[in-house]
Design an enzyme around this catalytic site. Structure first.
Site, PDB file in Angstrom:
ATOM      1  N   HIS A 193       0.853  -1.178   0.000  1.00 24.36           N
ATOM      2  CA  HIS A 193       0.000   0.000   0.000  1.00 24.36           C
ATOM      3  C   HIS A 193       0.898   1.240   0.000  1.00 24.36           C
ATOM      4  O   HIS A 193       2.136   1.139   0.020  1.00 24.36           O
ATOM      5  CB  HIS A 193      -0.916   0.009   1.223  1.00 24.36           C
ATOM      6  CG  HIS A 193      -2.176  -0.791   1.038  1.00 24.36           C
ATOM      7  ND1 HIS A 193      -3.003  -0.632  -0.041  1.00 24.36           N
ATOM      8  CD2 HIS A 193      -2.754  -1.746   1.827  1.00 24.36           C
ATOM      9  CE1 HIS A 193      -4.037  -1.439   0.061  1.00 24.36           C
ATOM     10  NE2 HIS A 193      -3.910  -2.149   1.176  1.00 24.36           N
ATOM     11  N   ASP A 227      -0.178   7.007  -3.612  1.00 21.33           N
ATOM     12  CA  ASP A 227      -1.495   6.754  -4.202  1.00 21.33           C
ATOM     13  C   ASP A 227      -1.962   7.894  -5.100  1.00 21.33           C
ATOM     14  O   ASP A 227      -2.400   7.666  -6.226  1.00 21.33           O
ATOM     15  CB  ASP A 227      -2.543   6.535  -3.105  1.00 21.33           C
ATOM     16  CG  ASP A 227      -2.544   5.108  -2.574  1.00 21.33           C
ATOM     17  OD1 ASP A 227      -1.781   4.284  -3.092  1.00 21.33           O
ATOM     18  OD2 ASP A 227      -3.314   4.829  -1.637  1.00 21.33           O
TER      19      ASP A 227
END
Length: 391
Positions: free
Chosen positions: A136, A166
């Site tokens: 992540h 992200d």
């Protein structure tokens, strides 16, 4: 007219950078078809339920249609390839190798449509020793060296939400890649494959920090020691009388001089590049800024060529007159839930501005509409639903 009007993008992503990428493209006018898996397909993706109101607030799914399609079935893959024929780009967030196993990878779909642009967003990229490692944002920014640079000297690293890998990195790099490939296709007539790595994108954000000083001198920057990370008095955060905070960003010598003159400390002007004096100057400024409120300091300094900003809480951001003037808060009408607030569109195009045309669809809401557009009859759609190919 919207700048990407007439462009159709198939969205095979469900979290973080992928939905953010396709949200931006949708805001600019692209038709986004979000493809998920029916429950029968056993897809491992987060539940995004909660009724109409919750779905309406799923901002990264705005301007998108939703279809549930079992890509593990032969008929599901056939429908996907039918969509590919009428599309311009695909964005996926699969682990490397998954698209190949499903028969929907770039090599397969480019045979269906040689003009297709295919963008994959993964943690570390499609090749290399970490190809199959999953991550992540927090993992990617750690591996990229960004996390180690964020925080106070002698303190632990500070997690900057999931803003770097992200959104600021992978999501926006995917947008850049797709728009670039669309321009290239106008010249070559061919689509191409785009390999986006969250780690690569984060490293790219560190370009200036890495080149100077590390590549130039060999000295690696350390947390809290870089001039832009809180070690200098002229680029820092200060608490104010009301317990709030201001930011000072007087990097250029003339801006620092403006601040020093305004506070009656002209002797500090010569200290900007003298690290031995930074603790003395910082200590003075810390005490000084405690004598007025945040807004008083902003109102005093902002008209005087002194770079100062307020540290806002989120609720303050969306009540600020500049933010409201720039339409970074917008309201969109929902058919059952009334007016729904959304974050506005950051890219301001003068002739072809972006627009939130509609809020997020319920999962699978547009399946029939999309299949009808491909020529499927209602009886055939009913059969596909009974077979678990669609929702």
């Amino acid at each position: 007219m919207l700048v990407l009007e007439g462009v159709r993008i198939l969205d095979l992503t469900w979290q973080g950078p992928g939905p953010f990428c396709t949200m931006i493209l949708g805001d600019l006018g692209a038709e986004i078809v979000r493809i998920g898996a029916p429950p029968a397909a056993g897809a491992r993706q987060p539940a995004r339920g909660g009724g109409q109101r919750a779905v309406a607030h799923q901002a990264t799914n705005r301007n998108k249609k939703s279809i549930l399609l079992n890509l593990q079935s032969e008929e599901g893959r056939h429908i996907f390839h039918q969509l590919v024929k009428k599309s311009d780009a695909i964005v996926d967030g699969f682990r490397p190798g998954v698209a190949e196993r499903l028969g929907i990878d770039y090599q397969a779909v480019s045979k269906t449509n040689p003009r297709i642009i295919y963008c994959s967003i993964t943690s570390y990229g499609q090749d290399g020793p970490y190809r199959d490692v999953i991550a992540h944002d927090i993992n990617a920014i750690g591996m990229a060296g960004a996390l180690d640079l964020i925080g106070q000297k002698d303190g632990p690293p500070v997690i900057p939400l999931n803003l770097l890998a992200d959104y600021g990195g992978g999501g926006k790099d995917a947008v850049v890649g797709i728009l670039s490939a669309l321009i290239a296709r106008e010249k070559t007539g061919r689509g191409q494959y785009i390999d986006i790595s969250l780690t690569d994108s984060t490293i790219s954000l560190l370009t200036q920090v890495v080149v100077d000083p590390y590549f130039m001198t060999g000295a690696a920057p350390r947390r809290g020691e870089h001039g832009l990370s809180g070690s200098s008095p002229h680029y820092n955060i200060y608490q104010t009388k009301d317990g709030k905070y201001i930011t000072i960003g007087c990097l250029e010598p003339h801006l620092w001089a403006n601040l020093c003159r305004e506070i009656g400390k002209e002797e500090f002007i010569a200290y900007q590049s003298d690290r031995s004096k930074w603790d003395e100057v910082s200590s003075y400024l810390k005490q000084l800024f405690l004598t007025k409120t945040r807004d008083e300091w902003f109102d005093l300094f902002s008209p005087k060529s002194i770079f100062i900003g307020k540290v806002y809480s989120v609720d303050e951001v969306f009540n600020d007159p500049q933010v409201l003037h720039r339409q970074m808060v917008i309201e969109v009408e929902h058919p059952t839930e009334g007016r729904i607030k959304q974050v506005g569109i950051a890219v301001k195009l003068s002739d072809t501005p972006g627009k939130v045309r509609h809020l997020a669809s319920m999962v699978g809401e547009d399946t029939e509409e999309i299949l009808v557009s491909l020529g499927y009859s209602q009886p055939r759609i009913n059969e596909l639903r009974q077979q678990g190919v669609i929702n």
